[in-house]
Design an enzyme around this catalytic site. Structure first.
Site, PDB file in Angstrom:
ATOM      1  N   ARG A   1       0.800  -1.236   0.000  1.00  0.00           N
ATOM      2  CA  ARG A   1       0.000   0.000   0.000  1.00  0.00           C
ATOM      3  C   ARG A   1       0.824   1.274   0.000  1.00  0.00           C
ATOM      4  NH1 ARG A   1      -3.264  -3.957   1.495  1.00  0.00           N
ATOM      5  NH2 ARG A   1      -1.382  -4.691   2.496  1.00  0.00           N
ATOM      6  N   THR A   2       1.831   1.343   0.865  1.00  0.00           N
ATOM      7  CA  THR A   2       2.585   2.597   0.950  1.00  0.00           C
ATOM      8  C   THR A   2       3.264   2.868  -0.391  1.00  0.00           C
ATOM      9  OG1 THR A   2       2.923   2.187   3.299  1.00  0.00           O
ATOM     10  CG2 THR A   2       4.332   3.855   2.281  1.00  0.00           C
TER      11      THR A   2
ATOM     12  N   LYS B   1      25.707  -4.798  -3.961  1.00  0.00           N
ATOM     13  CA  LYS B   1      27.179  -4.761  -3.958  1.00  0.00           C
ATOM     14  C   LYS B   1      27.734  -4.207  -2.652  1.00  0.00           C
ATOM     15  CE  LYS B   1      26.950  -3.414  -8.831  1.00  0.00           C
ATOM     16  NZ  LYS B   1      27.173  -2.250  -9.704  1.00  0.00           N
TER      17      LYS B   1
ATOM     18  N   ARG C   1      11.530   3.694   2.678  1.00  0.00           N
ATOM     19  CA  ARG C   1      11.179   2.739   3.748  1.00  0.00           C
ATOM     20  C   ARG C   1      12.424   1.916   4.035  1.00  0.00           C
ATOM     21  NH1 ARG C   1       5.977  -1.142   4.179  1.00  0.00           N
ATOM     22  NH2 ARG C   1       5.134   0.865   4.850  1.00  0.00           N
TER      23      ARG C   1
ATOM     24  N   HIS D   1       5.758   5.859  11.186  1.00  0.00           N
ATOM     25  CA  HIS D   1       5.205   5.762   9.830  1.00  0.00           C
ATOM     26  C   HIS D   1       4.293   6.990   9.688  1.00  0.00           C
ATOM     27  CE1 HIS D   1       3.836   4.228   6.126  1.00  0.00           C
ATOM     28  NE2 HIS D   1       3.457   3.008   6.463  1.00  0.00           N
TER      29      HIS D   1
HETATM   30  C1  NCD Z   1       2.070  -1.236   7.959  1.00  0.00           C
HETATM   31  C2  NCD Z   1       3.578  -1.048   8.012  1.00  0.00           C
HETATM   32  O1  NCD Z   1       4.289  -1.322   7.044  1.00  0.00           O
HETATM   33  O2  NCD Z   1       4.013  -0.578   9.056  1.00  0.00           O
HETATM   34  N1  NCD Z   1       1.583  -1.346   6.667  1.00  0.00           N
HETATM   35  C3  NCD Z   1       1.319  -0.213   5.948  1.00  0.00           C
HETATM   36  O3  NCD Z   1       2.179   0.597   5.690  1.00  0.00           O
HETATM   37  N2  NCD Z   1       0.054  -0.020   5.560  1.00  0.00           N
HETATM   38  C4  NCD Z   1       1.542  -2.213   8.923  1.00  0.00           C
HETATM   39  C5  NCD Z   1       2.074  -3.612   8.948  1.00  0.00           C
HETATM   40  O4  NCD Z   1       2.974  -3.995   8.215  1.00  0.00           O
HETATM   41  O5  NCD Z   1       1.531  -4.395   9.759  1.00  0.00           O
END
Ligand code: NCD
Length: 355
Positions: free
Chosen positions: A84-85, A114, A135, A172
């Site tokens: 999703r993100t 590498k 991320r 997040h």
């Molecule tokens: C979450 C995350 O990656 O922290 N997912 C997200 O970004 N929607 C929650 C999760 O992984 O449980």
């Protein structure tokens, strides 16, 4: 506990002290987004006005949206799994007319393979893009990126921005913004409400950011209930953050204590990948399972949220199916809102819309 869980947390996470996050304070343009601490109530209100506008615009096929970031490029740099993100940021950028770049075969087959470090991969993305969505498994990695980007910006004469897409068990921030937008959208906000977070509050970065964001808004008569097994409690530095902001807190391992009074229930996955010891995970994975039977004791007008992905914490396929059809299930709307919120963030930090 004033010398304090928060400063101990910062000291134990070296990257967090590298970059000092800049408060938005009415002006989004040119700011890295690394924590919810940057947002005031007024910033949120202004951002959400743009989100509502963009949502309407997308639904009405407003072509002017694709002018907004038509000259911009976003780099997607994901060192951890994401559906999703990653997709909502990419979709957001494209719906604003922008382009998206990423290492063709995923970051694991970029020069990371590498042995390149985060700083150099960030610098590379910065040479090609105006904004980077990052991320990474390390807490504070987006702070580290912001620091390197500011240094590089001086040398290159232009600054690329970073937006955190989640840093390990840290924060997040854009998820919290979309979660809060969903609460405003469906419940009119947090004042006078009981918000209940359930599950892995220790490792869940989404609940860390959302809890802090609720604290920042200092809502009137808001109760935050934190429901988890002992082993998975909300970290002390966040509990302290909430106490300092006079949020009424309930901490319990018994859902039935709070479920009937909750207006928003935020269910979470036990973060299997964050456990050192498999046996600990196995022991706890079924501690809280949401099913139609459990939901039966919740208010008729509450909403059930979940950042997704979901596993066994929402029962088996039949139970999920029944939950999905319950009008209180808000997680698909929440997921869709993610794209609109990320459109607003991108346009705001790139300075093509002024919230
Ligand atoms: C979450 C995350 O990656 O922290 N997912 C997200 O970004 N929607 C929650 C999760 O992984 O449980």
């Amino acid at each position: 506990m004033t010398d304090s869980a928060a400063s101990q947390h910062r000291q134990s996470q070296p990257f967090l002290s590298l970059h000092k996050p800049t408060p938005i304070d009415g002006s989004f343009a040119g700011k890295h987004i690394v924590t919810v601490d940057q947002f005031s109530k007024a910033d949120l209100r202004a951002l959400f006005d743009v989100v509502f506008r963009f949502r309407e615009g997308v639904r009405a096929g407003d072509r002017s949206l694709i002018e907004l970031c038509a000259t911009h490029v976003m780099a997607s740099l994901f060192y951890e799994a994401s559906t999703r993100t990653d997709m909502s940021f990419q979709a957001a950028m494209r719906r604003l007319g922008g382009r998206v770049i990423a290492a063709s075969n995923g970051v694991q087959f970029s020069s990371v393979y590498k042995g390149e470090d985060l700083a150099d991969s960030i610098r590379a993305a910065a040479c090609y893009a105006d904004v980077i969505v990052l991320r990474h498994p390390e807490v504070g990695s987006s702070y580290q990126a912001a620091w390197y980007l500011d240094q590089l910006g001086e040398q290159l004469g232009h600054r690329t921005l970073v937006i955190s897409g989640g840093d390990g068990v840290g924060e997040h921030p854009t998820q919290a913004l979309l979660d809060m937008f969903t609460i405003v959208d469906l419940k009119g906000g947090t004042s006078g409400k009981m918000i209940t977070m359930v599950g892995d509050l220790k490792h869940g970065r989404t609940v860390h950011s959302l809890a802090k964001l609720i604290g920042r808004l200092e809502p009137k008569d808001c109760t935050l209930a934190l429901v988890s097994p002992d082993m998975l409690q909300m970290p002390d530095y966040i509990v302290e953050y909430l106490r300092q902001r006079n949020i009424a807190l309930v901490q319990t391992d018994t859902l039935a204590d709070v479920l009937p009074d909750s207006d928003v229930v935020y269910w979470t996955r036990v973060q299997e990948e964050r456990f050192d010891n498999r046996a600990d995970y196995e022991a706890i994975r079924d501690a809280f399972v949401m099913t139609p039977d459990v939901l039966a004791s919740a208010k008729p007008d509450m909403i059930l949220m979940h950042p997704l992905p979901r596993k066994n914490e929402m029962g088996d396929a039949a139970q999920r199916d029944a939950l999905d059809r319950d009008p209180r299930a808000a997680y698909f709307k929440q997921m869709e809102n993610g794209m609109f919120v990320r459109m607003a963030i991108l346009a705001a930090v790139l300075g093509t819309v002024k919230p």
